[in-house]
Design an enzyme around this catalytic site. Sequence first.
Site, PDB file in Angstrom:
ATOM      1  N   HIS A 141      -5.311  -3.614  -2.112  1.00 24.76           N
ATOM      2  CA  HIS A 141      -5.029  -2.610  -3.139  1.00 24.76           C
ATOM      3  C   HIS A 141      -4.895  -3.219  -4.533  1.00 24.76           C
ATOM      4  CE1 HIS A 141      -4.419   0.721  -0.284  1.00 24.76           C
ATOM      5  NE2 HIS A 141      -4.052  -0.259   0.534  1.00 24.76           N
ATOM      6  N   SER A 154       0.791  -1.224   0.000  1.00 19.70           N
ATOM      7  CA  SER A 154       0.000   0.000   0.000  1.00 19.70           C
ATOM      8  C   SER A 154       0.821   1.270   0.000  1.00 19.70           C
ATOM      9  CB  SER A 154      -0.934   0.013   1.206  1.00 19.70           C
ATOM     10  OG  SER A 154      -0.202  -0.043   2.427  1.00 19.70           O
ATOM     11  N   LYS A 208     -11.318   0.109  -1.105  1.00 17.59           N
ATOM     12  CA  LYS A 208     -10.403   0.734  -2.060  1.00 17.59           C
ATOM     13  C   LYS A 208     -11.120   0.844  -3.403  1.00 17.59           C
ATOM     14  CE  LYS A 208      -7.546  -0.070   1.405  1.00 17.59           C
ATOM     15  NZ  LYS A 208      -7.995  -0.678   2.674  1.00 17.59           N
TER      16      LYS A 208
END
Length: 383
Positions: A211, A183, A241
């Site tokens: 992610h 991340s 996300k």
Amino acid sequence: MTDSLTAFAAEKLDQLETRSLRRRLVPTDRIDGLWVERGGRRLLSFSCNDYLNLSHHPAVKAAAMAAVERYGAGAGASRLVTGDHPVFGELEARLAALKGKQAACVFGSGYLANAGIIPTVMGPGDLILADELAHACIWSGAQLSGASVLAFRHNDMADLAQKLAAQRGAAARCLIATDGVFSMDGDLAPLDAISDLARAHDAWLLVDDAHGLGVVGPAGAGAGSVYPTAHIDLSMGTFSKALGGYGAYVCASAPVIDLIKTRARTFVYTTGLPPANAAAALAALDVIAADPDLVARPLANARRFTRALNLPEARSAVVPIMIGEADRALAVAQALESAGFLAVAIRPPTVPAGTARLRLAFTAGHTARDIDGLMSAIVGLVP
């Protein structure tokens, strides 16, 4: 007279302040998937994980609102009591199919997921090997498990192999834990090589793909799909996300998921995710499945940026601009804000000492003009 706890807190805050490490909340009105308002100023954000701008997508919002009308604002109880609304089963089946697994379990957040999954399958006498840059929730789950916990150097397969050879034999069970997309650095774990080592040493592999889902791999299926030969025992990720919402999941074999639903403390002893969040996640998955061009844009935008600045080619939507010291990173972020861009400084302990940075997050909605404007501003501030 000041009590001792207040005095302790004030002293700690003063120490953090002198090192530019004190953190403060800043009220931020996210106008849409791109623009925010802070302190009365409109800023173009490059600091949001809403990679596909789905938090404001009409279909996603409509699904959430319909679920509120149908199920109410909250789950009402733990899922094992009366909080297991029908939408959860639909979402879990969809996620399991996407990840090629038999079953899935939805959690309230990514932190709750890893803090619950790892202690459910690992305990005293076991060994956990985690990438040194793995997310904090992996480390929390590992520490809660009571197992022996070792870090291996970031994406260093030789170091992982050495530690497995030296330590695996004394442990009853072994888990290797890593992010799929890291991340703060935006790079990918070499999941094929990690999987090979795991299988050679009878170890299980947990991948946090928060992610990756919706951004990397064929059809946005995540980091695991970049390495189709990798065997991932526990495929975990979030809805917060690219899906634009909130919540998390883990996909695995049916017996493993049944065990997690029976024994994971962060699942058993907490109220279920609000049904509206699950409905929004389902709608976001529909958008992702129907629009491959949308899925491809965050990575394409990140690569436009890295090519122009002669940086290593982006592997995900995240691109770090290394600054070094925390005070300097704060100053650069403030200068960018003055120029109309939100690029928040990331400081220790989120990243290692001496590696404070701007963590840039590129979304599907950023235009070439947006990216070029940010590049021009950064070139004038960072050598």
